[in-house]
Design a protein around this motif. Sequence first.
Motif, PDB file in Angstrom:
ATOM      1  N   SER A 366       0.826  -1.197   0.000  1.00  0.00           N
ATOM      2  CA  SER A 366       0.000   0.000   0.000  1.00  0.00           C
ATOM      3  C   SER A 366       0.868   1.258   0.000  1.00  0.00           C
ATOM      4  N   TYR A 367       1.971   1.219   0.732  1.00  0.00           N
ATOM      5  CA  TYR A 367       2.874   2.379   0.768  1.00  0.00           C
ATOM      6  C   TYR A 367       3.504   2.604  -0.606  1.00  0.00           C
ATOM      7  N   ILE A 368       3.909   1.531  -1.276  1.00  0.00           N
ATOM      8  CA  ILE A 368       4.514   1.669  -2.612  1.00  0.00           C
ATOM      9  C   ILE A 368       3.485   2.239  -3.581  1.00  0.00           C
ATOM     10  N   ASP A 369       2.239   1.774  -3.481  1.00  0.00           N
ATOM     11  CA  ASP A 369       1.192   2.313  -4.357  1.00  0.00           C
ATOM     12  C   ASP A 369       0.970   3.797  -4.099  1.00  0.00           C
ATOM     13  N   ILE A 425       7.814  -5.412  -3.838  1.00  0.00           N
ATOM     14  CA  ILE A 425       8.465  -4.726  -2.721  1.00  0.00           C
ATOM     15  C   ILE A 425       9.970  -4.690  -2.926  1.00  0.00           C
ATOM     16  N   VAL A 426      10.537  -5.866  -3.210  1.00  0.00           N
ATOM     17  CA  VAL A 426      11.993  -5.978  -3.300  1.00  0.00           C
ATOM     18  C   VAL A 426      12.543  -5.185  -4.470  1.00  0.00           C
ATOM     19  N   PRO A 432      14.543  -1.414  -1.168  1.00  0.00           N
ATOM     20  CA  PRO A 432      14.682  -1.650   0.275  1.00  0.00           C
ATOM     21  C   PRO A 432      15.947  -2.401   0.667  1.00  0.00           C
ATOM     22  N   LEU A 433      16.409  -3.333  -0.171  1.00  0.00           N
ATOM     23  CA  LEU A 433      17.591  -4.115   0.200  1.00  0.00           C
ATOM     24  C   LEU A 433      18.854  -3.258   0.275  1.00  0.00           C
TER      25      LEU A 433
END
Length: 597
Positions: A366-369, A425-426, A432-433
Motif C-alpha cells: 500500500s505504501y509503494i502504491d 516490494i523488493v 529496500p535491500l
Amino acid sequence: MEQKELLVPYLKGDANATIAYSRMCRSLTTFKEADESMKANLMQQLIEMGEFLGENTTDLVKQIVNIPWWSIPKALIPGYQRLLLDTALHFSPHIELVFQACVYNFKPAIGKEYTDQELDEQFKLAHSLIVQILRCVPMSVNLLYKIITKFPHHSVDTKLYVWYFRNVVLVGECAPQLRFKLWEALIQNLLVLDAYLLHKNNDKEENGEELNIFKLDEETNEEKGQTKEPASKQQETLDACMLVVYQYITRKMGHVVEDAPWLRLGEDVDVLQLLAEPFELHLLMSGDASIVPFIWLYACSLNPRYPSQFFETLWHRITLPQRAQSDAKRSQNGASLLAAFLARASYVDTDEAFDWLRRICDWLLSYIDSQTGVSSASPAPGALRHGTFYALCQAFFIIFCFRYKRIVANAQKWDQVRSWNLSRIVNSYLDPLKFISRPVAVCFATIARSLQLVYCSHQLAAVSKGDSAQPFESSFPLDSYSLPTTSSLITPLMRHFSPLAEDLPILKQEFAQEKAKKKSLVASDLEDFGESSLAFLDEAEEPMILGSPMNISAFPISIETSGRLPHQFSSYYSTSPGLKVFDFGQTMNMNKLSGMR
C-alpha cells in the motif's frame, strides 16, 4: 533542664535558651554513642517536644531525622516513628526532611552489619511513615516522587543499588497513587544502565565485526562452552534488578515465586498496562536497549492474551501519522521490536507470525502504491521520510528468515506467500535491500534465491559499505541475553535462527564473505587514514611572526581582476591586541577613484 522547658523560652527569643538549644542540637549528633538509658531518656523528651517543632526549629528537626535508625533501641522505635510523624504534620515544610530520611534508609548504613530481620524492620518503618504522611497530606505525593527518583549511581555497590530498587517497588505497592510513575522511573534507570553496558562491552562496529543476528544453534552452543569474562559491577547490578522485575511480574500475575520474601504486594494491577507508559515514553525512544526489552518478552509469556495485545499496540504506534522526529523514531523502533518478538519469541506460534507477515506485506504494498505517480519533488529512495517503510521492510525480512522453515513445510501457507507478489516490494524504486542492515539483506536474498521466491542478489552489489546509507535507526532487540543469573528465565522463551539444512552451508558461506568484506573495508579505511589524514603535518610551512605584514601575493587570487579580496582574507592580526578588519575592496575602489582624478 528538660528539653521541653528549654524549647519554650527559645521560641520566645531567650538568649540563654538559644545557647542551650544549639548545644542540644550538637548533642544529638552523638546519639548513637550514648548508652541505653540515655537514649531512652532523650527520646522521651524529644517525643514530648513534638508539638513545638515548628518553623524556628529546623536545625533541631534535621538532627532528629538524621539519627541513625540502627542505633535506636527496638523498644524506642514506635515513639521515634510517632515523633517523625508529628514533626511532619505540625509544620508542612518538615515533610521533605522526613521523606528524605525515609528514602535515605532504603539502603543500609555503610560499615554496619545487619541481619535480614533488622533490614526488613528498617524498610517497613520507612514505608509506614511514607504511607501515613501521604494519607494525611495527599498533596505531598509529588514531593515524595521528586525525592525517591534520585537513584544511586550505578557504580555503587550492587547490594546497595538493589535494596534501593526493591524499596522503590514496594513504595509503589504501599502508595498506589505513585505506582505508575515509579515504574516509569524504574524502567528509565534500567535503560540508562543497559545503554552503559552496551556501549562499554559491544563496540562491534568499531572493531570491524558485523552484528550477526542470525546466530546458528551450533554457534550458540559453542559460546556456552567458552569461558566468559567476570561480570562487571554494573552487569551484576542490572542482572539483580532484572530479577526483581521478573519476580514482581510473576507474583503480580498470580504465579508462585521462590526466594522473594521481601516482596509484599498491594492491590492487583494489569502488568501490561503498568508497563505501557515506560514503554511509550522511554523504550520506544531508546534505540540502544539490549536487555530491558526482555521485560516485555517475559511478561507476555505469562498471559496468553498479552502477545496479541502487545503486537496491536506496537502496530498502532508504527502506523500512526508522524508529526515530529520523535514520532518517526518511535515508529522505527516499534518495527524493530515487532520483528524481534515475532521472530524470536518461542511462545508465538507460526500461525500468528504468518498473519503478521501478511499484514506487514499489505502495508508495504500500500505504501509503494501511494508513492507511485507522485510528483518529481517527492523524496528519493533512501530519504529519511521513507524511514518507517525501510524499518518495516527489515522487520518483514527478519521475521521471514526466522520463520520460513515452518512456513515452507505448510503447502497452503507457502502458496499464499508466493501470491503476495514480494517482487513488487523488493524490486520497487525504493530499493529496500540497499537501505537496510546488510546481514539481513544478505540472509533474505540467499533464502529467497534458494526457494526461487524472488531474485534480488543483484541489488546488494550496489551497496559498498554495509549500513552507512540507512535512513532509519536500525536496532536488534532480543538479539542476545548476557545476564547469567536471570538467563534461566529467558532462554526457554527464545527462538534461535534455524534455516533449512540445504540452505545452511550457503548461508555460512555468504556470512563469512560478508564478514571478510567488512574487515577488509575497515582495514582499508584505517590504512587510508594512516597515510593521508596526517600528511599535512609534513608540509613545509613558513613561520608566522606576529606583527609582520600580510603577504597578499601569497594568495592565489588576482586583486585587479576581482576588485575585492575574499571574506576569509579580509582580516589580519596587528601588533596591538585585538582583531582589526579591513574592507580591501572599498580601499582599492577609493584608490582607483583618486587615480582617475
